[in-house]
Write a protein that holds these residues in place. Structure first.
Motif, PDB file in Angstrom:
ATOM      1  N   ASP A   1       7.404  -0.659 -23.127  1.00  0.00           N
ATOM      2  CA  ASP A   1       7.673  -0.809 -24.519  1.00  0.00           C
ATOM      3  C   ASP A   1       8.658   0.004 -24.937  1.00  0.00           C
ATOM      4  OD1 ASP A   1       7.367  -1.292 -27.171  1.00  0.00           O
ATOM      5  OD2 ASP A   1       5.101  -0.454 -27.256  1.00  0.00           O
ATOM      6  N   VAL A   2       9.878  -0.452 -25.289  1.00  0.00           N
ATOM      7  CA  VAL A   2      11.150   0.553 -25.485  1.00  0.00           C
ATOM      8  C   VAL A   2      11.901  -0.146 -26.484  1.00  0.00           C
ATOM      9  CG1 VAL A   2      11.076   1.598 -23.343  1.00  0.00           C
ATOM     10  CG2 VAL A   2      12.037  -0.652 -23.434  1.00  0.00           C
TER      11      VAL A   2
ATOM     12  N   PRO B   1       3.398  -5.466  -8.999  1.00  0.00           N
ATOM     13  CA  PRO B   1       2.287  -4.821  -9.932  1.00  0.00           C
ATOM     14  C   PRO B   1       2.065  -5.719 -11.253  1.00  0.00           C
ATOM     15  CG  PRO B   1       4.340  -3.543 -10.267  1.00  0.00           C
ATOM     16  CD  PRO B   1       4.407  -4.487  -8.968  1.00  0.00           C
ATOM     17  N   VAL B   2       1.180  -5.675 -11.907  1.00  0.00           N
ATOM     18  CA  VAL B   2       0.961  -6.562 -13.288  1.00  0.00           C
ATOM     19  C   VAL B   2       2.022  -5.747 -14.043  1.00  0.00           C
ATOM     20  CG1 VAL B   2      -0.469  -6.952 -15.363  1.00  0.00           C
ATOM     21  CG2 VAL B   2      -1.257  -7.128 -12.725  1.00  0.00           C
ATOM     22  N   LEU B   3       2.683  -6.570 -14.834  1.00  0.00           N
ATOM     23  CA  LEU B   3       3.813  -6.015 -16.056  1.00  0.00           C
ATOM     24  C   LEU B   3       3.319  -6.373 -17.271  1.00  0.00           C
ATOM     25  CD1 LEU B   3       6.503  -4.872 -16.627  1.00  0.00           C
ATOM     26  CD2 LEU B   3       7.424  -7.442 -16.439  1.00  0.00           C
ATOM     27  N   VAL B   4       3.322  -5.324 -18.100  1.00  0.00           N
ATOM     28  CA  VAL B   4       3.044  -5.790 -19.495  1.00  0.00           C
ATOM     29  C   VAL B   4       4.420  -5.152 -20.327  1.00  0.00           C
ATOM     30  CG1 VAL B   4       1.937  -5.037 -21.582  1.00  0.00           C
ATOM     31  CG2 VAL B   4       0.605  -5.449 -19.806  1.00  0.00           C
ATOM     32  N   ALA B   5       4.834  -6.217 -21.254  1.00  0.00           N
ATOM     33  CA  ALA B   5       6.185  -5.867 -22.107  1.00  0.00           C
ATOM     34  C   ALA B   5       5.931  -6.527 -23.271  1.00  0.00           C
ATOM     35  CB  ALA B   5       7.394  -6.332 -21.270  1.00  0.00           C
ATOM     36  N   GLU B   6       6.939  -5.931 -24.136  1.00  0.00           N
ATOM     37  CA  GLU B   6       6.897  -6.605 -25.509  1.00  0.00           C
ATOM     38  C   GLU B   6       8.098  -7.513 -25.749  1.00  0.00           C
ATOM     39  OE1 GLU B   6       6.421  -4.609 -29.896  1.00  0.00           O
ATOM     40  OE2 GLU B   6       8.022  -3.932 -28.635  1.00  0.00           O
ATOM     41  N   CYS B   7       7.703  -8.761 -26.582  1.00  0.00           N
ATOM     42  CA  CYS B   7       8.988  -9.310 -27.267  1.00  0.00           C
ATOM     43  C   CYS B   7       9.326  -8.830 -28.549  1.00  0.00           C
ATOM     44  CB  CYS B   7       8.637 -10.680 -27.139  1.00  0.00           C
ATOM     45  SG  CYS B   7      10.059 -12.090 -27.542  1.00  0.00           S
ATOM     46  N   PHE B   8      10.391  -8.151 -28.889  1.00  0.00           N
ATOM     47  CA  PHE B   8      10.895  -7.409 -29.980  1.00  0.00           C
ATOM     48  C   PHE B   8      10.878  -8.196 -31.203  1.00  0.00           C
ATOM     49  CE2 PHE B   8      13.699  -4.202 -32.218  1.00  0.00           C
ATOM     50  CZ  PHE B   8      12.539  -3.342 -32.350  1.00  0.00           C
ATOM     51  N   THR B   9      10.648  -7.750 -32.234  1.00  0.00           N
ATOM     52  CA  THR B   9      10.780  -8.639 -33.648  1.00  0.00           C
ATOM     53  C   THR B   9      12.258  -9.134 -33.651  1.00  0.00           C
ATOM     54  OG1 THR B   9       9.058  -7.328 -34.475  1.00  0.00           O
ATOM     55  CG2 THR B   9      10.378  -8.479 -36.093  1.00  0.00           C
TER      56      THR B   9
ATOM     57  N   ASN C   1       2.997  -8.880 -27.230  1.00  0.00           N
ATOM     58  CA  ASN C   1       3.202  -8.360 -26.044  1.00  0.00           C
ATOM     59  C   ASN C   1       2.808  -9.525 -25.182  1.00  0.00           C
ATOM     60  OD1 ASN C   1       3.484  -5.552 -26.559  1.00  0.00           O
ATOM     61  ND2 ASN C   1       1.577  -5.693 -27.453  1.00  0.00           N
ATOM     62  N   PHE C   2       3.244  -9.371 -23.903  1.00  0.00           N
ATOM     63  CA  PHE C   2       2.819 -10.476 -22.650  1.00  0.00           C
ATOM     64  C   PHE C   2       2.474  -9.573 -21.518  1.00  0.00           C
ATOM     65  CE2 PHE C   2       7.289 -10.090 -22.296  1.00  0.00           C
ATOM     66  CZ  PHE C   2       7.560  -9.942 -21.055  1.00  0.00           C
ATOM     67  N   TYR C   3       1.519 -10.310 -20.740  1.00  0.00           N
ATOM     68  CA  TYR C   3       1.556  -9.785 -19.192  1.00  0.00           C
ATOM     69  C   TYR C   3       1.962 -10.693 -18.242  1.00  0.00           C
ATOM     70  CZ  TYR C   3      -3.002 -11.796 -18.799  1.00  0.00           C
ATOM     71  OH  TYR C   3      -4.111 -12.596 -18.803  1.00  0.00           O
ATOM     72  N   ALA C   4       2.517 -10.171 -17.126  1.00  0.00           N
ATOM     73  CA  ALA C   4       2.945 -11.109 -16.026  1.00  0.00           C
ATOM     74  C   ALA C   4       2.293 -10.688 -14.619  1.00  0.00           C
ATOM     75  CB  ALA C   4       4.654 -10.827 -15.906  1.00  0.00           C
ATOM     76  N   ILE C   5       1.865 -11.686 -14.206  1.00  0.00           N
ATOM     77  CA  ILE C   5       1.318 -11.362 -12.624  1.00  0.00           C
ATOM     78  C   ILE C   5       1.996 -12.106 -11.592  1.00  0.00           C
ATOM     79  CG2 ILE C   5      -0.778 -12.085 -11.609  1.00  0.00           C
ATOM     80  CD1 ILE C   5      -2.393 -12.008 -13.904  1.00  0.00           C
ATOM     81  N   ALA C   6       2.126 -11.453 -10.618  1.00  0.00           N
ATOM     82  CA  ALA C   6       2.923 -11.908  -9.424  1.00  0.00           C
ATOM     83  C   ALA C   6       2.457 -13.218  -8.768  1.00  0.00           C
ATOM     84  CB  ALA C   6       3.050 -10.848  -8.484  1.00  0.00           C
TER      85      ALA C   6
END
Length: 276
Positions: free
Chosen positions: A190-191, A211-219, A268-273
């Motif tokens: 979250d940057v 690893p599971v990844l969580v990130a943000e789609c910025f406004t 936010n979204f999470y991504a799974i391999a």
């Protein structure tokens, strides 16, 4: 009315005039973890954090006890602490934030709940190339911000007087946490709009350890930037999912393609391999 006016004035002041803010320790009783303490920043622009069992359980879906997890852009630790509760005392939660004004509150949260968590904080930004960077914020109180190689006004009118340090995460982990890397189960990013750059810089870690990844789609991300973010993650052989909140009962929607990244203004979204 008087209380409302005082709070409104305090928020306006925090946006325009810098000052240091202290913290207040809040206590929460969780069914599984028991009493949890959290250092809330007394910045009037920051909503006080409430830690719930439902939030901790969200992270438990992805972080087993004893795991290594990483929080890139910790702020004061509002997701770092729930992540660390999921990983437990036997796990390791590494947190990064270069903003000294939120980092000091993060350090207070590291001191709390030590019988239940193991948090290692570092005052760095995660970047592809290591170096020194400018740090800007839209708020005088520096509750948020972004980095750049030069002074730019579109990332905020307020700038830290000193540069911050950017490090390459893969090199850092290989040097300091090599033995724990096989336990890497979760990375949160979250940057403030630089998520795709950070994810691109950690692509080797994602490919190798999955690893599971969580990130943000910025406004403020454009349609093109949203598509690029989707493709960066999908090209690493991950499947992406929208989730409505850090809550075990959150709504979850599979993102079928880049166009789905435009369904929400910010999320936010999470991504799974994907399985081999």
């Amino acid at each position: 009315m008087l209380d409302y006016l005082k709070k409104s004035f305090a928020r306006k002041k925090a946006r325009r005039q810098f000052q240091e803010y202290s913290h207040t320790v809040s206590k929460f009783i969780l069914k599984e973890e028991g009493e949890i303490a959290f250092a809330n920043w007394n910045n009037p622009l920051v909503t006080p954090k409430v830690i719930s069992q439902e939030e901790v359980n969200f992270f438990k879906k992805f972080i087993p006890k004893g795991a290594l997890c990483i929080d890139i852009g910790t702020n004061i630790g509002d997701t770092t602490v729930p992540m660390a509760l999921a990983a437990g005392k036997t796990g390791t939660t590494i947190g990064f934030d270069p903003n000294p004004h939120v980092y000091k509150i993060l350090e207070e949260n590291v001191k709390l709940n030590r019988d239940k968590t193991n948090i290692a904080p570092f005052p760095y930004a995660i970047t592809k190339d290591e170096g020194e960077f400018y740090y800007h914020s839209s708020e005088a109180s520096f509750g948020n911000g972004g980095i750049s190689n030069e002074i730019v006004s579109d990332q905020g009118a307020f700038q830290l007087p000193q540069k911050i340090t950017g490090i390459n995460l893969e090199k850092f982990l290989e040097k300091n946490y090599r033995a724990l890397l096989p336990k890497l189960s979760f990375i949160k990013v979250d940057v403030e709009g630089a998520d795709k750059e950070v994810i691109g810089s950690i692509g080797n870690l994602l490919t190798k350890y999955k690893p599971v990844l969580v990130a943000e789609c910025f406004t403020r991300a454009t349609s093109e930037e949203r598509a690029e973010l989707y493709n960066i993650v999908a090209d690493l052989d991950y499947t992406l999912y929208y989730f409505s909140d850090f809550d075990e009962n959150a709504e979850i929607i599979k993102l079928e393609g880049p166009k789905d990244m435009n369904r929400w203004k910010t999320f936010n979204f999470y991504a799974i391999a994907n399985a081999e």
